[in-house]
Design a protein around this motif. Sequence first.
Motif, mmCIF file in Angstrom:
data_model
loop_
_atom_site.group_PDB
_atom_site.id
_atom_site.type_symbol
_atom_site.label_atom_id
_atom_site.label_comp_id
_atom_site.label_asym_id
_atom_site.label_seq_id
_atom_site.Cartn_x
_atom_site.Cartn_y
_atom_site.Cartn_z
ATOM 1 N N LEU A 14 0.827 -1.132 0.114
ATOM 2 C CA LEU A 14 0.033 -0.057 -0.272
ATOM 3 C C LEU A 14 0.922 1.167 -0.035
ATOM 4 C CD1 LEU A 14 -2.852 -0.875 2.345
ATOM 5 C CD2 LEU A 14 -2.999 -0.822 -0.140
ATOM 6 N N LEU A 15 2.140 1.190 0.719
ATOM 7 C CA LEU A 15 2.837 2.261 1.125
ATOM 8 C C LEU A 15 3.689 2.646 -0.298
ATOM 9 C CD1 LEU A 15 4.515 1.777 4.376
ATOM 10 C CD2 LEU A 15 2.753 3.658 3.565
ATOM 11 N N SER A 16 3.713 1.613 -0.836
ATOM 12 C CA SER A 16 4.582 1.690 -2.539
ATOM 13 C C SER A 16 3.629 2.117 -3.326
ATOM 14 C CB SER A 16 5.060 0.479 -2.773
ATOM 15 O OG SER A 16 6.256 -0.145 -1.995
ATOM 16 N N PHE A 17 2.439 1.723 -3.359
ATOM 17 C CA PHE A 17 1.497 2.201 -4.423
ATOM 18 C C PHE A 17 1.183 3.502 -4.126
ATOM 19 C CE2 PHE A 17 -2.984 2.677 -5.842
ATOM 20 C CZ PHE A 17 -2.980 2.412 -7.107
ATOM 21 N N ALA A 18 1.039 4.162 -2.958
ATOM 22 C CA ALA A 18 0.613 5.471 -2.623
ATOM 23 C C ALA A 18 1.521 6.413 -3.248
ATOM 24 C CB ALA A 18 0.752 5.308 -0.851
ATOM 25 N N GLN A 19 2.661 6.041 -3.714
ATOM 26 C CA GLN A 19 3.661 6.870 -4.225
ATOM 27 C C GLN A 19 3.163 7.465 -5.690
ATOM 28 O OE1 GLN A 19 8.009 6.546 -3.860
ATOM 29 N NE2 GLN A 19 7.238 4.044 -3.377
ATOM 30 N N ILE A 20 2.116 6.764 -6.473
ATOM 31 C CA ILE A 20 1.536 7.133 -7.471
ATOM 32 C C ILE A 20 0.551 8.043 -7.149
ATOM 33 C CG2 ILE A 20 0.215 6.319 -9.522
ATOM 34 C CD1 ILE A 20 3.007 5.456 -9.618
ATOM 35 N N LEU A 643 7.959 4.357 -18.218
ATOM 36 C CA LEU A 643 8.966 3.847 -17.620
ATOM 37 C C LEU A 643 9.324 4.181 -15.882
ATOM 38 C CD1 LEU A 643 12.000 2.575 -18.100
ATOM 39 C CD2 LEU A 643 12.781 4.848 -18.609
ATOM 40 N N GLN A 644 8.960 5.501 -15.751
ATOM 41 C CA GLN A 644 8.981 6.105 -14.495
ATOM 42 C C GLN A 644 8.085 5.356 -13.483
ATOM 43 O OE1 GLN A 644 8.390 10.209 -13.892
ATOM 44 N NE2 GLN A 644 8.836 10.204 -11.681
ATOM 45 N N ILE A 645 6.849 5.037 -14.132
ATOM 46 C CA ILE A 645 5.804 4.448 -13.067
ATOM 47 C C ILE A 645 6.237 3.056 -12.915
ATOM 48 C CG2 ILE A 645 3.387 3.601 -13.120
ATOM 49 C CD1 ILE A 645 2.862 6.381 -14.547
ATOM 50 N N THR A 646 6.705 2.123 -14.079
ATOM 51 C CA THR A 646 7.093 0.893 -14.194
ATOM 52 C C THR A 646 8.268 0.565 -13.225
ATOM 53 O OG1 THR A 646 5.916 0.742 -16.197
ATOM 54 C CG2 THR A 646 7.311 -1.199 -15.217
ATOM 55 N N LYS A 647 9.175 1.445 -13.370
ATOM 56 C CA LYS A 647 10.551 1.232 -12.892
ATOM 57 C C LYS A 647 10.671 1.576 -11.360
ATOM 58 C CE LYS A 647 15.596 1.790 -13.386
ATOM 59 N NZ LYS A 647 15.875 0.368 -13.724
ATOM 60 N N TYR A 648 9.747 2.977 -10.942
ATOM 61 C CA TYR A 648 9.867 3.399 -9.653
ATOM 62 C C TYR A 648 8.350 3.454 -8.786
ATOM 63 C CZ TYR A 648 14.519 4.331 -11.307
ATOM 64 O OH TYR A 648 16.012 4.274 -11.891
ATOM 65 N N ASN A 649 7.466 3.177 -9.455
ATOM 66 C CA ASN A 649 6.120 3.314 -8.804
ATOM 67 C C ASN A 649 5.905 4.653 -8.401
ATOM 68 O OD1 ASN A 649 3.792 1.791 -8.364
ATOM 69 N ND2 ASN A 649 4.205 1.919 -6.500
ATOM 70 N N VAL A 650 6.447 5.880 -9.357
ATOM 71 C CA VAL A 650 6.368 7.208 -8.855
ATOM 72 C C VAL A 650 5.963 7.766 -10.319
ATOM 73 C CG1 VAL A 650 7.548 9.159 -8.280
ATOM 74 C CG2 VAL A 650 8.145 7.054 -7.118
ATOM 75 N N ASN A 651 5.212 8.964 -10.205
ATOM 76 C CA ASN A 651 4.841 9.593 -11.363
ATOM 77 C C ASN A 651 4.848 11.158 -11.268
ATOM 78 O OD1 ASN A 651 2.547 10.097 -9.731
ATOM 79 N ND2 ASN A 651 1.009 9.938 -11.224
ATOM 80 N N ALA A 652 5.656 11.669 -10.502
ATOM 81 C CA ALA A 652 5.838 13.045 -10.255
ATOM 82 C C ALA A 652 7.402 13.435 -10.611
ATOM 83 C CB ALA A 652 5.708 13.431 -8.942
#
Length: 692
Positions: A14-20, A643-652
């Motif tokens: 959940l914490l990892s997904f929250a980065q999106i 690539l950013q979302i897939t590799k780092y689970n971040v979109n900012a």
Amino acid sequence: MKQLSILFLFLFSLLSFAQINQPTKWSTAVEKIGEDEYNLITNVTIDPGWHVYSQTSAEDMGPSATEFAFFDAEGNYELVGINKETGTYSEFTDVWGFDVYQFADFAQFEQQVKILNPNLDYIVVEAYFQVCDDMQCLAPRPENLLFKIDTDASIPDDAFDIIDQYYDEDKSPLIAQAPEASTIPAKGEGENSTIEEENSKEADTIESENAGSETEDEKSNWGIFLACLLAGILTLATPCVFPMIPMTVSFFTKQNKNVAKGKFNGVMYGLFIVLIYVACSLPFHLFQSVSPDIFNEFSTNPVLNLIFFIIFVIFAISFFGAFEITMPNSLINKVDKASNVGGLIGIFFMALTLVLVSFSCTGPVIGGVLGSVLSTDGGATALTFGMMGFGIGLGIPFALFAIFPSWMEKLPKSGGWLNTVKVFLGFLELAFAFKFLSNADLVLQLGYLTREVFIAIWIAVFAAMALYLFGKIKLPHDGLEQNISVGRLLVALCALFCTVYLIPGMWGAPLKIISGFPPPMTYAESIYGVGYSKTELREELPEGAHLAVHDIVAFHDYEEGLAFAKAENKPVLLDFTGWACVNCRKMEERVWGEPQVINLLKNDFVLISLYVDERKTLPKNEQYVSPKTDKKIRTVGNKWSDLQITKYNVNAQPYYAILNGDGKDLVKPVGYTPDPDEYAAWLQSGLDAYKK
């Protein structure tokens, strides 16, 4: 124990997904307004602190404008008029140098359509948009919308497949017409009750944010107060005011048999001067209560900035001695007669007489006070602080001399130095005038007053000031011959310092001392400075690379950059950025340019900058459906964002990672890091990990 492990893994996921970040929620509604006419309404709820941008784009290099694409319109329906938007406003930003058209908290779009096919059940629309907050921007992305014309109709599961079909077949959807920029109000105007209701939900959050910023506002107001206090004291040393000091103090100390009463009247005289100037700021509080964003409107309105420019130039010419700007004699005479009433009322009118008589010297300085407030976000409160500071600087010395009349014996005698002070203020007025002209040019994006032109004008102004103070230039009210005093020499050296300091700015120097006054470095005729290019460096660039900010060699392609890093045996700085990313530019200009950072970037890393809002279409054979988001990847920006979302689970953005030549992370990635030392330490840690 097993259950605890499962719970831990669940919470970690959940914490990892929250980065999106998903700061927007979209919903649709359909309103029938005629036999075959409907309004398609799109509502967007925006998380606090985030912004969605208008359909009207301010500039090509600004944030991505929202766009609505309508599919399968031919023979089924047609669009009527523009796609109206509610809740949008314009706000000037120093980073972009122009007005940005945006939404906060809530946005509503309303497109009228005329139905041509009576059997039409629904309309498919794709909204393409971007969101940013004060720290980061998310990559622009599409939002699929469906409007039910027939409320009883069943919607097939593949309704949105028509979007992919259009793009796969290179067919163009129908793009909604954006509203005109002139219809978008400034911040604080034009909100309707719907927007107010949505915004009220966040009232507590906004109130707490405002409370947190009160300290900064107070610091800014006190800074304006001190600057205006010095301006008031400096105005004392002008031909309009200085001779009035002994005359006025003598009147209060000698015309009253009671010494204590004379001193009291002198003190009240000084206080009344302060009150008069403070009273001049009070109407602006009324204006601000009617239009909360009136100061922002002043500062961003090109016509008002042009008017201020003309006024300041006229004031400067007046200070140079071409003519005098005075209040009407009839007004001064009436006020002077009222001062004969006696008592506190008479003293008040005496103070008002001084204010009016000295206007030719104080008026331009007061204009500078107003101008300095307009360049901040302090509003009417800041103006009151400024006028109070100016009034104290000008009025309290009268009170002090009345209390301690012996101090007047230490005052210098009137002479040519008074005119020198006035001319000195004239040069400052002239320099400040071009800031207003620059504001107008930036807002309109005319490109006339670029950074180089602005700096060249300031060099000319401060060079002329230095020559005047050194006695090399004579003006109408100057004496034939006069020695240069020590004070005048020191001020002349300061003017010469300013001139010399400004010269490197013509060749691209950042000029941090005056940051905020010249146009930004991106608003220049040449990013490398006047008459200079980096052709010789470009010829030595590796294939696929280019010169980025600060002449750092960078790649725009992930695979090409990795291959080059592997061949050069260097780590990679992976930079997820965007053309419309505000803090990306801040990092590049304020952090990457520092010696401890730029040396590492140029010598020890291979920079790969991936622009997530790049809208260049990928070749058909390179388009794909993202396994992470299940979205069709059609553009170069989509590819890097995925690539950013897939590799780092971040979109900012900005978002930075350090990799080896195989694409493996060496240290934990970081986002916006405004401290150069902290960012350099992070780079060094990645370099150390690579060398192990």
